[in-house]
Design an enzyme around this catalytic site. Sequence first.
Site, PDB file in Angstrom:
ATOM      1  N   GLU A   1       0.809  -1.233   0.000  1.00 56.59           N
ATOM      2  CA  GLU A   1       0.000   0.000   0.000  1.00 56.59           C
ATOM      3  C   GLU A   1       0.844   1.285   0.000  1.00 56.59           C
TER       4      GLU A   1
ATOM      5  N   TYR B   1       3.406   1.948   1.994  1.00 53.61           N
ATOM      6  CA  TYR B   1       3.952   2.314   3.308  1.00 53.61           C
ATOM      7  C   TYR B   1       5.474   2.101   3.341  1.00 53.61           C
TER       8      TYR B   1
ATOM      9  N   ARG C   1       2.567  -8.794   4.152  1.00 54.12           N
ATOM     10  CA  ARG C   1       1.637  -8.223   3.163  1.00 54.12           C
ATOM     11  C   ARG C   1       2.456  -7.626   2.034  1.00 54.12           C
TER      12      ARG C   1
ATOM     13  N   HIS D   1      -1.473   3.948  -1.783  1.00 56.55           N
ATOM     14  CA  HIS D   1      -2.540   4.890  -1.445  1.00 56.55           C
ATOM     15  C   HIS D   1      -2.562   6.099  -2.382  1.00 56.55           C
TER      16      HIS D   1
ATOM     17  N   GLN E   1     -18.340   5.198   3.427  1.00 59.78           N
ATOM     18  CA  GLN E   1     -18.866   6.417   4.058  1.00 59.78           C
ATOM     19  C   GLN E   1     -18.677   6.477   5.574  1.00 59.78           C
TER      20      GLN E   1
HETATM   21  P1  FAD Z   1     -36.284   7.568   1.815  1.00 62.16           P
HETATM   22  O1  FAD Z   1     -35.284   6.664   1.275  1.00 62.16           O
HETATM   23  O2  FAD Z   1     -36.638   8.751   1.003  1.00 62.16           O
HETATM   24  O3  FAD Z   1     -37.606   6.701   2.091  1.00 62.16           O
HETATM   25  C1  FAD Z   1     -38.833   7.254   2.470  1.00 62.16           C
HETATM   26  C2  FAD Z   1     -39.953   6.289   2.160  1.00 62.16           C
HETATM   27  O4  FAD Z   1     -41.158   6.754   2.755  1.00 62.16           O
HETATM   28  C3  FAD Z   1     -40.246   6.116   0.684  1.00 62.16           C
HETATM   29  O5  FAD Z   1     -40.145   4.758   0.324  1.00 62.16           O
HETATM   30  C4  FAD Z   1     -41.672   6.641   0.525  1.00 62.16           C
HETATM   31  O6  FAD Z   1     -42.406   5.891  -0.437  1.00 62.16           O
HETATM   32  C5  FAD Z   1     -42.241   6.415   1.913  1.00 62.16           C
HETATM   33  N1  FAD Z   1     -43.360   7.283   2.250  1.00 62.16           N
HETATM   34  C6  FAD Z   1     -43.397   8.645   2.312  1.00 62.16           C
HETATM   35  N2  FAD Z   1     -44.612   9.055   2.733  1.00 62.16           N
HETATM   36  C7  FAD Z   1     -45.355   7.940   2.946  1.00 62.16           C
HETATM   37  C8  FAD Z   1     -46.686   7.705   3.384  1.00 62.16           C
HETATM   38  N3  FAD Z   1     -47.505   8.702   3.732  1.00 62.16           N
HETATM   39  N4  FAD Z   1     -47.128   6.434   3.459  1.00 62.16           N
HETATM   40  C9  FAD Z   1     -46.329   5.400   3.122  1.00 62.16           C
HETATM   41  N5  FAD Z   1     -45.061   5.578   2.712  1.00 62.16           N
HETATM   42  C10 FAD Z   1     -44.583   6.826   2.626  1.00 62.16           C
HETATM   43  N6  FAD Z   1     -26.965   7.852   0.298  1.00 62.16           N
HETATM   44  C11 FAD Z   1     -25.810   7.407   0.704  1.00 62.16           C
HETATM   45  O7  FAD Z   1     -25.569   7.365   1.898  1.00 62.16           O
HETATM   46  N7  FAD Z   1     -24.876   6.977  -0.170  1.00 62.16           N
HETATM   47  C12 FAD Z   1     -25.084   6.980  -1.491  1.00 62.16           C
HETATM   48  O8  FAD Z   1     -24.209   6.594  -2.248  1.00 62.16           O
HETATM   49  C13 FAD Z   1     -26.318   7.433  -1.955  1.00 62.16           C
HETATM   50  N8  FAD Z   1     -26.591   7.453  -3.275  1.00 62.16           N
HETATM   51  C14 FAD Z   1     -27.795   7.889  -3.688  1.00 62.16           C
HETATM   52  C15 FAD Z   1     -28.054   7.905  -5.045  1.00 62.16           C
HETATM   53  C16 FAD Z   1     -29.279   8.326  -5.502  1.00 62.16           C
HETATM   54  C17 FAD Z   1     -29.539   8.354  -6.974  1.00 62.16           C
HETATM   55  C18 FAD Z   1     -30.276   8.753  -4.585  1.00 62.16           C
HETATM   56  C19 FAD Z   1     -31.606   9.208  -5.066  1.00 62.16           C
HETATM   57  C20 FAD Z   1     -30.011   8.756  -3.236  1.00 62.16           C
HETATM   58  C21 FAD Z   1     -28.768   8.340  -2.776  1.00 62.16           C
HETATM   59  N9  FAD Z   1     -28.441   8.342  -1.436  1.00 62.16           N
HETATM   60  C22 FAD Z   1     -27.249   7.877  -1.017  1.00 62.16           C
HETATM   61  C23 FAD Z   1     -29.334   8.960  -0.443  1.00 62.16           C
HETATM   62  C24 FAD Z   1     -30.084   7.915   0.381  1.00 62.16           C
HETATM   63  O9  FAD Z   1     -30.738   7.016  -0.462  1.00 62.16           O
HETATM   64  C25 FAD Z   1     -31.039   8.638   1.302  1.00 62.16           C
HETATM   65  O10 FAD Z   1     -30.310   9.467   2.167  1.00 62.16           O
HETATM   66  C26 FAD Z   1     -31.861   7.668   2.116  1.00 62.16           C
HETATM   67  O11 FAD Z   1     -32.619   6.848   1.266  1.00 62.16           O
HETATM   68  C27 FAD Z   1     -32.812   8.418   3.053  1.00 62.16           C
HETATM   69  O12 FAD Z   1     -33.529   7.466   3.771  1.00 62.16           O
HETATM   70  P2  FAD Z   1     -34.932   7.729   4.415  1.00 62.16           P
HETATM   71  O13 FAD Z   1     -35.360   6.434   4.975  1.00 62.16           O
HETATM   72  O14 FAD Z   1     -34.888   8.897   5.309  1.00 62.16           O
HETATM   73  O15 FAD Z   1     -35.909   8.155   3.229  1.00 62.16           O
HETATM   74  P1  NAP Z   2     -27.115  17.880  -2.212  1.00 64.00           P
HETATM   75  O1  NAP Z   2     -25.881  17.085  -2.125  1.00 64.00           O
HETATM   76  O2  NAP Z   2     -27.481  18.775  -1.126  1.00 64.00           O
HETATM   77  O3  NAP Z   2     -27.012  18.693  -3.564  1.00 64.00           O
HETATM   78  C1  NAP Z   2     -28.018  19.507  -4.014  1.00 64.00           C
HETATM   79  C2  NAP Z   2     -27.500  20.368  -5.182  1.00 64.00           C
HETATM   80  O4  NAP Z   2     -28.513  21.246  -5.590  1.00 64.00           O
HETATM   81  C3  NAP Z   2     -26.312  21.185  -4.813  1.00 64.00           C
HETATM   82  O5  NAP Z   2     -25.355  21.020  -5.840  1.00 64.00           O
HETATM   83  C4  NAP Z   2     -26.835  22.608  -4.765  1.00 64.00           C
HETATM   84  O6  NAP Z   2     -25.747  23.358  -5.193  1.00 64.00           O
HETATM   85  C5  NAP Z   2     -28.058  22.581  -5.652  1.00 64.00           C
HETATM   86  N1  NAP Z   2     -29.145  23.417  -5.174  1.00 64.00           N
HETATM   87  C6  NAP Z   2     -29.558  23.621  -3.894  1.00 64.00           C
HETATM   88  N2  NAP Z   2     -30.613  24.455  -3.867  1.00 64.00           N
HETATM   89  C7  NAP Z   2     -30.885  24.797  -5.145  1.00 64.00           C
HETATM   90  C8  NAP Z   2     -31.859  25.635  -5.752  1.00 64.00           C
HETATM   91  N3  NAP Z   2     -32.762  26.284  -5.041  1.00 64.00           N
HETATM   92  N4  NAP Z   2     -31.834  25.759  -7.079  1.00 64.00           N
HETATM   93  C9  NAP Z   2     -30.920  25.103  -7.816  1.00 64.00           C
HETATM   94  N5  NAP Z   2     -29.978  24.307  -7.302  1.00 64.00           N
HETATM   95  C10 NAP Z   2     -29.955  24.148  -5.976  1.00 64.00           C
HETATM   96  O7  NAP Z   2     -28.350  16.934  -2.436  1.00 64.00           O
HETATM   97  P2  NAP Z   2     -28.611  15.739  -3.440  1.00 64.00           P
HETATM   98  O8  NAP Z   2     -27.662  15.738  -4.571  1.00 64.00           O
HETATM   99  O9  NAP Z   2     -30.065  15.848  -3.740  1.00 64.00           O
HETATM  100  O10 NAP Z   2     -28.356  14.468  -2.588  1.00 64.00           O
HETATM  101  C11 NAP Z   2     -29.216  14.181  -1.472  1.00 64.00           C
HETATM  102  C12 NAP Z   2     -28.461  13.487  -0.407  1.00 64.00           C
HETATM  103  O11 NAP Z   2     -28.116  12.172  -0.834  1.00 64.00           O
HETATM  104  C13 NAP Z   2     -27.184  14.228  -0.150  1.00 64.00           C
HETATM  105  O12 NAP Z   2     -27.156  14.690   1.161  1.00 64.00           O
HETATM  106  C14 NAP Z   2     -26.116  13.247  -0.425  1.00 64.00           C
HETATM  107  O13 NAP Z   2     -25.167  13.193   0.623  1.00 64.00           O
HETATM  108  C15 NAP Z   2     -26.795  11.900  -0.548  1.00 64.00           C
HETATM  109  N6  NAP Z   2     -26.118  11.211  -1.627  1.00 64.00           N
HETATM  110  C16 NAP Z   2     -24.892  10.734  -1.381  1.00 64.00           C
HETATM  111  C17 NAP Z   2     -24.192  10.137  -2.379  1.00 64.00           C
HETATM  112  C18 NAP Z   2     -22.810   9.592  -2.101  1.00 64.00           C
HETATM  113  O14 NAP Z   2     -22.145   9.160  -3.012  1.00 64.00           O
HETATM  114  N7  NAP Z   2     -22.345   9.566  -0.876  1.00 64.00           N
HETATM  115  C19 NAP Z   2     -24.714  10.034  -3.641  1.00 64.00           C
HETATM  116  C20 NAP Z   2     -25.978  10.534  -3.874  1.00 64.00           C
HETATM  117  C21 NAP Z   2     -26.667  11.153  -2.858  1.00 64.00           C
HETATM  118  P3  NAP Z   2     -25.779  24.835  -5.761  1.00 64.00           P
HETATM  119  O15 NAP Z   2     -26.715  25.562  -4.857  1.00 64.00           O
HETATM  120  O16 NAP Z   2     -24.397  25.332  -5.706  1.00 64.00           O
HETATM  121  O17 NAP Z   2     -26.237  24.710  -7.155  1.00 64.00           O
HETATM  122 FE1  SF4 Z   3     -17.560   0.737   5.131  1.00 60.97          FE
HETATM  123 FE2  SF4 Z   3     -19.885  -0.246   5.964  1.00 60.97          FE
HETATM  124 FE3  SF4 Z   3     -19.766   1.122   3.677  1.00 60.97          FE
HETATM  125 FE4  SF4 Z   3     -18.726  -1.335   3.896  1.00 60.97          FE
HETATM  126  S1  SF4 Z   3     -20.878  -0.774   4.055  1.00 60.97           S
HETATM  127  S2  SF4 Z   3     -17.749   0.409   2.959  1.00 60.97           S
HETATM  128  S3  SF4 Z   3     -17.925  -1.279   5.950  1.00 60.97           S
HETATM  129  S4  SF4 Z   3     -19.351   1.908   5.713  1.00 60.97           S
END
Ligand code: FAD
Ligand code: NAP
Ligand code: SF4
Length: 697
Positions: free
Chosen positions: A168, A170, A218, A256, A348
């Site tokens: 890695e 090191y 390693r 790394h 993460q």
């Molecule tokens: P949600 O996942 O939004 O779930 C809420 C649920 O509540 C939904 O299924 C909805 O149908 C249900 N619901 C709402 N109202 C009602 C109601 N009245 N009755 C019944 N059901 C209802 N996060 C990461 O940490 N790492 C990532 O790499 C990552 N990548 C992402 C990529 C994409 C494209 C997207 C869209 C999101 C990503 N996220 C990622 C974000 C992550 O998925 C969210 O932070 C997470 O899903 C939030 O979880 P939650 O349970 O709060 O809500």
């Molecule tokens: P986000 O990370 O908060 O990004 C939202 C984007 O929208 C920002 O680029 C912001 O930047 C822009 N924005 C905010 N207000 C706006 C407005 N009024 N008009 C136009 N642009 C606006 O949120 P997200 O991309 O929706 O992701 C949601 C959550 O999922 C995030 O918190 C993220 O951590 C998580 N997630 C994580 C991963 C991962 O790989 N770890 C991947 C996907 C999602 P500007 O204002 O500069 O344009």
């Molecule tokens: Fe790390 Fe858990 Fe994500 Fe695996 S699932 S990479 S152990 S945070």
Amino acid sequence: MTSSPYPHLLSPLDLGFTTLKNRVLMGSMHTGLEDGRRHFPQMAAFYAERARGGVGLIVTGGFAPNIEGWAKPVAGTLATSAAARRHRQVTDAVHAEGGKIALQILHTGRYGYQPLCVAPSRIKSPISPFTPRELSARGIERQIRAFVRCARLAREAGYDGVEVMGSEGYFINQFLVTHTNQRRDEWGGSYANRMRLAVEIVRRVREAVGPDFIVIYRLSLIDLIPDGSSWPEVLELARAVVAAGATLLNTGIGWHEARIPTIATSVPRAAFTWVTKKLRDALREQGITTPVITSNRLNMPEVAEAVLARGDADMVSLARPFLADAEFVNKAAQGRRDEINTCIACNQACLDHTFANRLCSCLVNPRACQETGLTISKAAARKRIAVVGAGPAGLAAATTLAERGHEVHLFDAAAAIGGQFNMARRIPGKEEFEETLRYFTRRIEVTGVHLHLGARIGAEALAAQKFDEVILATGVTPRDPKIPGQDHPAVLSYIDVLLHRKPVGRKVAVLGAGGIGFDVAEYLAGGADLGHPSPTTDLPAWLREWGVADPEAQRGGVVRAQPAPPAREVLLLQRKPGKPGATLGKTTGWIHRAALKMKQVEMLSGVNYERIGRVDGPTGEAGRIGLFVTFGEGRKDGRVLAVDTLVLCAGQEPLRELQEPLQAVGVKVHLIGGALEAGELDAKRAIDQGTRLAAAL
Ligand code: FAD
Ligand code: NAP
Ligand code: SF4
């Protein structure tokens, strides 16, 4: 061989003086528990739980042999008998569970994030601000003695062995290549000189610990840096460390500082075991039968079994999968593979925490490294609890509550569980998110959660059912950016694109460069919606995409990257100035940025979205939609971006419309995940909140 579903994985490994009960090694991870005395009871509980889970051999996080070897100031060090006595807590706890544990000796050399770091030559690394001090020959001798002392103390502390960290990039690795070793004395120049340190350390460690103690070396098999080791050098070193007394050879992949991902979720499963096979085959041809361990992106038992069955290695090293699930091996052995909480390789809560100087944990298992603090015990009284929303937060809460003995009703409006994970799993390189959905599907069955899908539940219906507690895990709703003209049919939301698969044109502007904007850009530029395969599921394509070559053909195993051409033209825009992607993960953001660069995605910052409208005028591109933009606070350089489709990824807001009406009729509600707070929400926070609330109710 046993009659288990994984006969190779679960067969014992006889090392002569001791036998490992299976072929699974828990690879070394720096969890942060190593740093500071107060964490020792927690560290003991952490490893003991993994030993109870059936793993064959545990390797601890790295301990420095001296202060020059520290990864950071006051990093965990094993250099005195007093320190060795503290380690007894760990070794006793592991042995009480029938496990075996080796201590990793980690000297970081020029990677040390601290001013006392040393190296073969005075060459600063790109990942530490400190320039190392070049060691004198006497200084090198002191480092060797420190390794030997550390190994002796490990034995004194009750460890079953040590792992000498030689990969890695090191300290030891830094001696091996001219990239970091430009010495002219007996420790530099010829390869025999450059590898002297590694061999001396293993030889003298073996002398000090005796024959009946595990010594793992390693070895960096593919450095993934341009002037890394050649294949004959790797083989020569492997032979030499075996002759010097290594019991096992473990695999290291990439320095790394390499710009090729090696463990992120977009790396195909078992992407590098072919390199271990090359080593193992070459050694076998020369009559060397020392067991060889392979590693990197092995996260399910069938993956590890296949690797062993085809002879890539004698043993597998899984590290992060043991953060995700301490019981990985027992579940595999008991035919409960579908109950394994799979590591999705997101980094993460583990690596990103380590780099931020925080204690490591796991996105899918918040109990990791919190074994003594976050306990899931049987509930004192059984309650009827409703959880609304089966996204990550609701799933974690519902299954934890049911595990504790409560009667749990989980509601979701969608036809399937998962919430936003149903979009995340469609992103090329995020296929692993599917495993979390599989895990929770099974967990719902095992814990007996009552699942109600396909109907949006309202406040009245909830109140009528007289639950003792109601948990709102209803997630988020996309933020409305209120851009004039955004009601045009060519303007879509990320949900339209990812979930409803609405057609997207050849030229696209993605508005918002947060996590979702990056993912959508990757999805569209790679043509996932057009049926283009994800490189993560096609190893040869992935190796070409990142420029990984056979180390036998190319020193270090790096060649020019040959990414597939983009499927369409993508623009990624953000309003704030500065580099897009600043909020992405510390250890994965660079990978997302590099992936978009390969697909020629154009990124613009400091953009003001003035309005959306028809493109006209002499240069108008017929049929296209125009996004009228200006730049900066002065709203200068106005221009029209003519595209076929605009995708809004402007962030999210909490969805908690049920809170007020429920509270109004006296129902006790709890908010978790996106429903509580949408800003900076991710699945790590959602699962953590769901689990902690459920542990307390
Ligand atoms: P949600 O996942 O939004 O779930 C809420 C649920 O509540 C939904 O299924 C909805 O149908 C249900 N619901 C709402 N109202 C009602 C109601 N009245 N009755 C019944 N059901 C209802 N996060 C990461 O940490 N790492 C990532 O790499 C990552 N990548 C992402 C990529 C994409 C494209 C997207 C869209 C999101 C990503 N996220 C990622 C974000 C992550 O998925 C969210 O932070 C997470 O899903 C939030 O979880 P939650 O349970 O709060 O809500
Ligand atoms: P986000 O990370 O908060 O990004 C939202 C984007 O929208 C920002 O680029 C912001 O930047 C822009 N924005 C905010 N207000 C706006 C407005 N009024 N008009 C136009 N642009 C606006 O949120 P997200 O991309 O929706 O992701 C949601 C959550 O999922 C995030 O918190 C993220 O951590 C998580 N997630 C994580 C991963 C991962 O790989 N770890 C991947 C996907 C999602 P500007 O204002 O500069 O344009
Ligand atoms: Fe790390 Fe858990 Fe994500 Fe695996 S699932 S990479 S152990 S945070």
